[in-house]
Design a protein around this motif. Structure first.
Motif, PDB file in Angstrom:
ATOM      1  N   THR A   1       0.840  -1.202   0.000  1.00 24.66           N
ATOM      2  CA  THR A   1       0.000   0.000   0.000  1.00 24.66           C
ATOM      3  C   THR A   1       0.868   1.242   0.000  1.00 24.66           C
ATOM      4  O   THR A   1       0.654   2.170  -0.794  1.00 24.66           O
ATOM      5  CB  THR A   1      -0.922   0.007   1.246  1.00 24.66           C
TER       6      THR A   1
ATOM      7  N   LEU B   1       1.147   4.137  -2.870  1.00 23.83           N
ATOM      8  CA  LEU B   1       0.834   5.532  -2.541  1.00 23.83           C
ATOM      9  C   LEU B   1       1.995   6.440  -2.950  1.00 23.83           C
ATOM     10  O   LEU B   1       1.787   7.514  -3.529  1.00 23.83           O
ATOM     11  CB  LEU B   1       0.531   5.689  -1.048  1.00 23.83           C
TER      12      LEU B   1
ATOM     13  N   ASP C   1      -4.052   2.523  -8.106  1.00 27.09           N
ATOM     14  CA  ASP C   1      -3.768   2.771  -6.688  1.00 27.09           C
ATOM     15  C   ASP C   1      -5.070   2.781  -5.879  1.00 27.09           C
ATOM     16  O   ASP C   1      -5.177   2.175  -4.814  1.00 27.09           O
ATOM     17  CB  ASP C   1      -3.039   4.118  -6.579  1.00 27.09           C
ATOM     18  N   LEU C   2      -6.075   3.449  -6.438  1.00 31.41           N
ATOM     19  CA  LEU C   2      -7.382   3.580  -5.787  1.00 31.41           C
ATOM     20  C   LEU C   2      -8.002   2.203  -5.507  1.00 31.41           C
ATOM     21  O   LEU C   2      -8.562   1.952  -4.437  1.00 31.41           O
ATOM     22  CB  LEU C   2      -8.295   4.369  -6.732  1.00 31.41           C
TER      23      LEU C   2
ATOM     24  N   ILE D   1      -6.357   0.563  -2.651  1.00 34.62           N
ATOM     25  CA  ILE D   1      -6.761   1.176  -1.386  1.00 34.62           C
ATOM     26  C   ILE D   1      -7.963   0.422  -0.808  1.00 34.62           C
ATOM     27  O   ILE D   1      -8.082   0.271   0.405  1.00 34.62           O
ATOM     28  CB  ILE D   1      -7.066   2.680  -1.600  1.00 34.62           C
ATOM     29  N   TYR D   2      -8.857  -0.078  -1.675  1.00 33.87           N
ATOM     30  CA  TYR D   2     -10.000  -0.865  -1.201  1.00 33.87           C
ATOM     31  C   TYR D   2      -9.652  -2.341  -1.014  1.00 33.87           C
ATOM     32  O   TYR D   2     -10.152  -3.001  -0.101  1.00 33.87           O
ATOM     33  CB  TYR D   2     -11.181  -0.731  -2.170  1.00 33.87           C
TER      34      TYR D   2
ATOM     35  N   PHE E   1      -6.799  -3.707  -0.092  1.00 33.71           N
ATOM     36  CA  PHE E   1      -5.966  -3.978   1.095  1.00 33.71           C
ATOM     37  C   PHE E   1      -6.802  -4.225   2.351  1.00 33.71           C
ATOM     38  O   PHE E   1      -6.687  -5.297   2.961  1.00 33.71           O
ATOM     39  CB  PHE E   1      -4.938  -2.852   1.273  1.00 33.71           C
ATOM     40  N   PRO E   2      -7.686  -3.295   2.778  1.00 38.53           N
ATOM     41  CA  PRO E   2      -8.462  -3.600   3.993  1.00 38.53           C
ATOM     42  C   PRO E   2      -9.428  -4.773   3.798  1.00 38.53           C
ATOM     43  O   PRO E   2      -9.589  -5.588   4.708  1.00 38.53           O
ATOM     44  CB  PRO E   2      -9.219  -2.300   4.288  1.00 38.53           C
ATOM     45  N   LEU E   3     -10.041  -4.885   2.604  1.00 42.71           N
ATOM     46  CA  LEU E   3     -11.036  -5.949   2.412  1.00 42.71           C
ATOM     47  C   LEU E   3     -10.400  -7.329   2.479  1.00 42.71           C
ATOM     48  O   LEU E   3     -10.942  -8.245   3.102  1.00 42.71           O
ATOM     49  CB  LEU E   3     -11.758  -5.783   1.074  1.00 42.71           C
TER      50      LEU E   3
END
Lengths: 224, 102
Positions: free
Chosen positions: A76, A80, A210-211, A214-215, A217-219
């Motif tokens: 991540t 970024l 990248d966007l 971003i989703y 990684f946590p999911l």
């Protein structure tokens, strides 16, 4: 505005556009239209993931235990930073600073490479444990076998994992190819404060990649 | 003749500030995942991710400084996903087990 090339490498807008400004806006509009289709493609997978996560929360939790969140967090940060350097390369192109444009594009490309190397090690680990998508799912070793014994549909988690990260990873590879193309054109001195459209459009694509991460990684790595 | 130029006046420092904010939010999302909020785990994770997405869209993709039409285009894709989610949920949670009489 003449359409005759005067300076080597200098860009002149295509004859079917009224002005360079119209050409730039049309290119950007087309890129955003493409990004919308990309969001819908990834979105189908996200919708599927969220619905099945709601149906089988314990199984998804057990599956996410096989992922190393530290590697996900590292990737991540890498993406970024690459997004920042991509934005900076456009900033410097707009300020006619070829050396700094190139430096930032190279850093972006290297970050993409680092991301894929980490992904390679993650995938190797999963393949080794037999935690593969669909019919290939064949858990090996005490830990994986115990999880499979507890949740007979554990394979679904890894189908989501490989499909989503695989589609995302292929986008990273395509993005790296596009950035390499931008590097070649920057070396040729084609970009300046008068023309940076390809950098802009490749940048938008790279930020979208990248966007999506971003989703992802946590999911995939964090919740469950 | 300059091509566009809506975004050429975002100061360099702003880009670095956005990266710092994104890194802080990454730490927050990792920290939040270590605490069990029960049913809110997913909502909190998606909320933080959306805050990060807003920063990337607004500044790195400079939607904040562009023509509003680009927000509309982005919005249509999200609207499409909300529709997809809504009708998928309607379908999946209203299914009745069919038993063949044959």
């Amino acid at each position: 505005m003449s359409t005759v090339s005067t300076n080597h490498g200098e860009h002149h807008h295509a004859h079917h556009f009224d002005s360079a400004e119209a050409e730039y806006e049309a290119s950007k509009f087309g890129t955003w239209t493409f990004l919308v289709t990309e969001i819908l493609m990834f979105g189908g997978l996200f919708v599927g993931y969220i619905i099945f996560h709601q149906k089988f929360p314990e199984m998804f939790h057990a599956g996410s235990k096989f992922l190393d969140w530290k590697l996900g967090a590292f990737n991540t940060v890498v993406l970024l930073i690459s997004s920042l350097t991509m934005a900076l390369s456009i900033y410097y192109a707009q300020h006619n600073d070829k050396a700094k444009t190139l430096f930032n594009l190279y850093v972006t490309l290297i970050c993409g490479g680092i991301f894929m190397v980490v992904k390679y090690f993650e995938y190797t680990h999963k393949i080794h444990m037999g935690l593969l998508p669909g019919a290939l799912f064949n858990p090996q070793g005490a830990e994986a076998e115990a999880a499979f014994a507890a949740y007979s549909n554990l394979g679904m988690y890894f189908s989501f994992y490989f499909t989503m990260t695989g589609l995302h990873g292929s986008h990273v590879l395509v993005g790296m190819g596009l950035i390499a193309w931008c590097i070649v054109r920057t070396h040729r001195g084609e970009f300046s404060s008068k023309y940076w459209t390809p950098l802009e459009c490749v940048g938008l694509f790279w930020h979208l990649v990248d966007l999506i991460w971003i989703y992802l990684f946590p999911l995939l790595y964090l919740i469950g | 003749m300059s091509s566009g130029g809506h975004d050429s006046h975002i100061p360099l420092k702003t880009y670095f500030n956005i990266l710092v904010a994104l890194l802080i939010l990454t730490v927050v999302t990792v920290a939040a995942a270590r605490v069990d909020f029960g049913a809110f785990n997913t909502i909190i994770a998606l909320g933080i991710a959306s805050a990060k997405a807003f920063l990337v869209l607004g500044w790195f993709m400079h939607l904040k400084f562009d023509d509003k039409i680009y927000w509309v285009m982005f919005g249509t894709s999200i609207f499409g996903l909300v529709l997809l989610y809504f009708f998928s949920v309607l379908d999946i949670y209203t299914r009745i087990m069919q038993i063949s009489p044959l």
